[in-house]
Design an enzyme around this catalytic site. Structure first.
Site, PDB file in Angstrom:
ATOM      1  N   ALA A  89       0.311 -28.518  17.919  1.00  0.00           N
ATOM      2  CA  ALA A  89      -0.129 -29.132  19.169  1.00  0.00           C
ATOM      3  C   ALA A  89      -0.501 -30.581  18.886  1.00  0.00           C
ATOM      4  O   ALA A  89      -0.750 -30.964  17.739  1.00  0.00           O
ATOM      5  CB  ALA A  89      -1.306 -28.363  19.742  1.00  0.00           C
ATOM      6  N   TYR A  90      -0.557 -31.364  19.936  1.00  0.00           N
ATOM      7  CA  TYR A  90      -0.751 -32.812  19.801  1.00  0.00           C
ATOM      8  C   TYR A  90      -2.085 -33.243  20.389  1.00  0.00           C
ATOM      9  O   TYR A  90      -2.398 -32.935  21.539  1.00  0.00           O
ATOM     10  CB  TYR A  90       0.427 -33.550  20.459  1.00  0.00           C
ATOM     11  CG  TYR A  90       1.674 -33.317  19.643  1.00  0.00           C
ATOM     12  CD1 TYR A  90       2.084 -34.232  18.684  1.00  0.00           C
ATOM     13  CD2 TYR A  90       2.382 -32.137  19.756  1.00  0.00           C
ATOM     14  CE1 TYR A  90       3.179 -33.986  17.883  1.00  0.00           C
ATOM     15  CE2 TYR A  90       3.487 -31.879  18.964  1.00  0.00           C
ATOM     16  CZ  TYR A  90       3.870 -32.808  18.031  1.00  0.00           C
ATOM     17  OH  TYR A  90       4.947 -32.557  17.227  1.00  0.00           O
TER      18      TYR A  90
END
Length: 150
Positions: free
Chosen positions: A27-28
């Site tokens: 995830a970012y």
């Protein structure tokens, strides 16, 4: 420095399931610049990537599982899940195809990436027969971009 080419795949190579595989979740926290958290099997880390398509800086820092889980709650957008198969490039012992088969929201998407030691080698590399469109230069299939798709 990360130097890689990326290809869209519509028909996977035969028997790809028999090659070594890793379960990946990522995830970012930020996409400009790219700051992501990733769990690959039982290993967790935070990654920074500079701007770029073919070549860019990349730094990985180890995370505990607890830190990863905490940071995952801070992520923006989609959490990406995929299986990554490591397939040797015929005739090139120094190269491995990282063949990603996405799950979850992006189930059905398949991408092949190859990392190189030089930009010249990357540019001269002839795509394998099972690779479809070269998406290196468009950036449309960068994972950070996928994380932001509705």
């Amino acid at each position: 420095m990360e130097i890689e080419r990326k290809f869209l795949v519509t028909t996977p190579p035969e028997n790809y399931e028999f090659f070594p595989c890793h379960e990946i979740e990522q995830a970012y926290l930020c996409t400009e610049p790219v700051v992501r958290v990733r769990k690959e099997d039982d290993t967790c880390y935070l990654t920074y990537k500079s701007k770029g398509l073919l070549a860019r800086e990349e730094y990985n820092l180890p995370l505990t599982k607890e830190a990863y889980t905490h940071l995952l709650t801070k992520a923006d957008g989609n959490i990406l899940t995929k299986k990554r198969y490591l397939i040797p490039v015929p005739g090139r012992e120094d190269l491995t195809v990282e063949f990603d088969v996405f799950e979850g929201k992006f189930a059905g998407l398949m991408l092949a990436e190859i990392e190189f030691t030089s930009e010249e080698d990357a540019r001269e590399f002839p795509p394998l027969s099972w690779f479809d469109r070269d998406v290196t230069w468009s950036g449309e299939y960068q994972n950070s971009r996928l994380s932001k798709m509705p």
